[in-house]
Design a protein around this motif. Sequence first.
Motif, PDB file in Angstrom:
ATOM      1  N   VAL A 117       0.859  -1.199   0.000  1.00  9.63           N
ATOM      2  CA  VAL A 117       0.000   0.000   0.000  1.00  9.63           C
ATOM      3  C   VAL A 117       0.892   1.245   0.000  1.00  9.63           C
ATOM      4  O   VAL A 117       0.674   2.193  -0.767  1.00  9.63           O
ATOM      5  CB  VAL A 117      -0.950   0.001   1.224  1.00  9.63           C
ATOM      6  CG1 VAL A 117      -1.655   1.345   1.363  1.00  9.63           C
ATOM      7  CG2 VAL A 117      -1.965  -1.121   1.104  1.00  9.63           C
ATOM      8  N   ALA A 118       1.940   1.229   0.835  1.00 12.84           N
ATOM      9  CA  ALA A 118       2.835   2.401   0.919  1.00 12.84           C
ATOM     10  C   ALA A 118       3.507   2.663  -0.432  1.00 12.84           C
ATOM     11  O   ALA A 118       3.662   3.813  -0.849  1.00 12.84           O
ATOM     12  CB  ALA A 118       3.883   2.173   2.007  1.00 12.84           C
ATOM     13  N   ALA A 119       3.870   1.600  -1.126  1.00 12.92           N
ATOM     14  CA  ALA A 119       4.561   1.761  -2.416  1.00 12.92           C
ATOM     15  C   ALA A 119       3.646   2.328  -3.498  1.00 12.92           C
ATOM     16  O   ALA A 119       4.116   2.967  -4.440  1.00 12.92           O
ATOM     17  CB  ALA A 119       5.113   0.408  -2.870  1.00 12.92           C
ATOM     18  N   THR A 120       2.332   2.092  -3.353  1.00  9.91           N
ATOM     19  CA  THR A 120       1.427   2.394  -4.476  1.00  9.91           C
ATOM     20  C   THR A 120       0.415   3.506  -4.195  1.00  9.91           C
ATOM     21  O   THR A 120      -0.050   4.161  -5.133  1.00  9.91           O
ATOM     22  CB  THR A 120       0.653   1.116  -4.871  1.00  9.91           C
ATOM     23  OG1 THR A 120       0.092   0.531  -3.683  1.00  9.91           O
ATOM     24  CG2 THR A 120       1.574   0.116  -5.542  1.00  9.91           C
ATOM     25  N   TYR A 121       0.041   3.703  -2.929  1.00  8.32           N
ATOM     26  CA  TYR A 121      -0.956   4.731  -2.625  1.00  8.32           C
ATOM     27  C   TYR A 121      -0.359   6.099  -2.990  1.00  8.32           C
ATOM     28  O   TYR A 121       0.735   6.452  -2.532  1.00  8.32           O
ATOM     29  CB  TYR A 121      -1.310   4.677  -1.130  1.00  8.32           C
ATOM     30  CG  TYR A 121      -2.383   5.659  -0.709  1.00  8.32           C
ATOM     31  CD1 TYR A 121      -3.717   5.448  -1.040  1.00  8.32           C
ATOM     32  CD2 TYR A 121      -2.064   6.802   0.023  1.00  8.32           C
ATOM     33  CE1 TYR A 121      -4.707   6.342  -0.647  1.00  8.32           C
ATOM     34  CE2 TYR A 121      -3.037   7.701   0.420  1.00  8.32           C
ATOM     35  CZ  TYR A 121      -4.357   7.461   0.077  1.00  8.32           C
ATOM     36  OH  TYR A 121      -5.343   8.354   0.459  1.00  8.32           O
ATOM     37  N   LEU A 122      -1.027   6.827  -3.848  1.00  9.87           N
ATOM     38  CA  LEU A 122      -0.528   8.125  -4.326  1.00  9.87           C
ATOM     39  C   LEU A 122       0.918   8.024  -4.847  1.00  9.87           C
ATOM     40  O   LEU A 122       1.724   8.932  -4.658  1.00  9.87           O
ATOM     41  CB  LEU A 122      -0.623   9.175  -3.207  1.00  9.87           C
ATOM     42  CG  LEU A 122      -2.040   9.566  -2.811  1.00  9.87           C
ATOM     43  CD1 LEU A 122      -2.029  10.419  -1.543  1.00  9.87           C
ATOM     44  CD2 LEU A 122      -2.714  10.325  -3.948  1.00  9.87           C
ATOM     45  N   ARG A 123       1.232   6.903  -5.414  1.00 11.20           N
ATOM     46  CA  ARG A 123       2.579   6.601  -5.957  1.00 11.20           C
ATOM     47  C   ARG A 123       3.675   6.595  -4.900  1.00 11.20           C
ATOM     48  O   ARG A 123       4.846   6.784  -5.199  1.00 11.20           O
ATOM     49  CB  ARG A 123       2.956   7.568  -7.085  1.00 11.20           C
ATOM     50  CG  ARG A 123       2.031   7.516  -8.272  1.00 11.20           C
ATOM     51  CD  ARG A 123       2.684   8.135  -9.489  1.00 11.20           C
ATOM     52  NE  ARG A 123       1.813   8.075 -10.634  1.00 11.20           N
ATOM     53  CZ  ARG A 123       0.962   9.029 -10.973  1.00 11.20           C
ATOM     54  NH1 ARG A 123       0.904  10.135 -10.256  1.00 11.20           N
ATOM     55  NH2 ARG A 123       0.206   8.881 -12.033  1.00 11.20           N
ATOM     56  N   GLY A 124       3.276   6.410  -3.647  1.00  4.84           N
ATOM     57  CA  GLY A 124       4.316   6.212  -2.636  1.00  4.84           C
ATOM     58  C   GLY A 124       4.190   7.108  -1.428  1.00  4.84           C
ATOM     59  O   GLY A 124       4.248   8.329  -1.547  1.00  4.84           O
ATOM     60  N   VAL A 125       3.969   6.466  -0.273  1.00 10.37           N
ATOM     61  CA  VAL A 125       4.001   7.187   1.005  1.00 10.37           C
ATOM     62  C   VAL A 125       4.990   6.454   1.921  1.00 10.37           C
ATOM     63  O   VAL A 125       5.312   5.293   1.690  1.00 10.37           O
ATOM     64  CB  VAL A 125       2.605   7.250   1.697  1.00 10.37           C
ATOM     65  CG1 VAL A 125       1.634   8.096   0.902  1.00 10.37           C
ATOM     66  CG2 VAL A 125       2.029   5.873   1.933  1.00 10.37           C
ATOM     67  N   SER A 126       5.432   7.149   2.959  1.00 12.54           N
ATOM     68  CA  SER A 126       6.428   6.546   3.864  1.00 12.54           C
ATOM     69  C   SER A 126       5.773   5.497   4.752  1.00 12.54           C
ATOM     70  O   SER A 126       4.594   5.600   5.095  1.00 12.54           O
ATOM     71  CB  SER A 126       7.037   7.627   4.744  1.00 12.54           C
ATOM     72  OG  SER A 126       7.757   8.528   3.928  1.00 12.54           O
ATOM     73  N   PHE A 127       6.571   4.499   5.127  1.00 12.63           N
ATOM     74  CA  PHE A 127       6.055   3.527   6.093  1.00 12.63           C
ATOM     75  C   PHE A 127       7.147   3.009   7.007  1.00 12.63           C
ATOM     76  O   PHE A 127       8.332   3.061   6.691  1.00 12.63           O
ATOM     77  CB  PHE A 127       5.284   2.398   5.389  1.00 12.63           C
ATOM     78  CG  PHE A 127       6.099   1.213   4.911  1.00 12.63           C
ATOM     79  CD1 PHE A 127       7.023   1.349   3.888  1.00 12.63           C
ATOM     80  CD2 PHE A 127       5.922  -0.039   5.483  1.00 12.63           C
ATOM     81  CE1 PHE A 127       7.754   0.254   3.445  1.00 12.63           C
ATOM     82  CE2 PHE A 127       6.651  -1.140   5.042  1.00 12.63           C
ATOM     83  CZ  PHE A 127       7.572  -0.987   4.018  1.00 12.63           C
ATOM     84  N   VAL A 128       6.665   2.558   8.166  1.00 10.98           N
ATOM     85  CA  VAL A 128       7.537   2.015   9.214  1.00 10.98           C
ATOM     86  C   VAL A 128       7.107   0.576   9.455  1.00 10.98           C
ATOM     87  O   VAL A 128       5.918   0.267   9.416  1.00 10.98           O
ATOM     88  CB  VAL A 128       7.365   2.860  10.514  1.00 10.98           C
ATOM     89  CG1 VAL A 128       7.957   2.161  11.726  1.00 10.98           C
ATOM     90  CG2 VAL A 128       7.988   4.239  10.331  1.00 10.98           C
TER      91      VAL A 128
END
Length: 367
Positions: A117-128
């Motif tokens: 999801v982090a890689a693809t939502y809005l083309r990339g969001v940060s994740f921990v």
Amino acid sequence: MANRMTVNYMEKPCYDIVFTTDFSLLKDEISGLGFKGRKIAIITDTNVEKLYSKEIENSLSGEYDTVVTYAIPAGEEHKNLQEIEKIYEFLMERHFDRHDLLIALGGGVVGDMTGFVAATYLRGVSFVQIPTTLLSQTDSSIGGKTGVDLGGVKNMVGAFYMPRLVYMNISTLNSLDDRQYASGFAEVMKHGLIKDENFYTWLIDNMYEINDKDPDVVLEMVMHSCDIKRVVVEKDPTEKADRMLLNFGHTLGHAIEKHKNFKMFHGECVALGAIAAAFISWKRGLLSMEEYYEIRDMFVPFNLPISVEDIDKEAVLNLTKSDKKSDSDKIKFVLLKKIGKAFVDDTVTRDEMEKALDEIIYIENND
Ligand code: GLY
């Protein structure tokens, strides 16, 4: 005081792994990432949610616009695109944007799905990553593999996408039942078998402490296992060469896992696949008979299976072809030159695999 390890990506420091025994440092660690005033979504599953999500939500409250939790139904059968879509919808309804943060709280399935999801939502969001199982702490949370299963093939759709931080609270391992813990241990054993004979020997020397979850020994084990993986993924982040070695035990292991409809745990199938791969290595004259039997028998005290019932060999062999680790019609099989030294071979025949399956299916009769 936590231990930490930095993982490089493309030869530059990319993220830290923090090894600790509680969640007390999490607030400061997340704070250091620079998301003050932004939104945070903790993505977990319905089992882990009950254990830790309130504690983590509370520890993060105050500094952020919102901290919300989303729980995926627990289990590999939910590692699919339909569940991913539900997470996207959850984030959209709450107006998450590219500057917000996701936290994966749970085992390998949660980590892989949240990372995707982090890689693809809005083309990339940060994740921990906050891995809470032995498998996710020692293997899946490191190295940026994310994804979901599709059409019965594990991790068929995914992306390489690095987390901003991996926070390991080793005490979460106390919540695992013996079977889950043993399943994670298979990946630890794999790291020793493919890369580090001394570590393999250390694991055997410390088997009682490991099985009893002695905190100091478990911490050392997790850190050493992560360090082996760190070196591999730094050298070959996108699995062009060395990273393939991490698939030791996975060609037949994944096929058995699928054939058993995911009723067996991943690590249990990896143990069987590792034994099969060691058997082929022995039959090719790479390992001695003593080494093969030692490898096989050393899974037993760690509560992992060395044989399996109710297997349709043909079906399992056919499933190896749909494993995505195959390259056109050639299967990239990982064999051992010796304990601590693995290599990739694309000449393993169906006949060799069949004989290896005979070994793990009928092992008790052969003794
Ligand atoms: N679990 C194998 C890898 O990360 O490449």
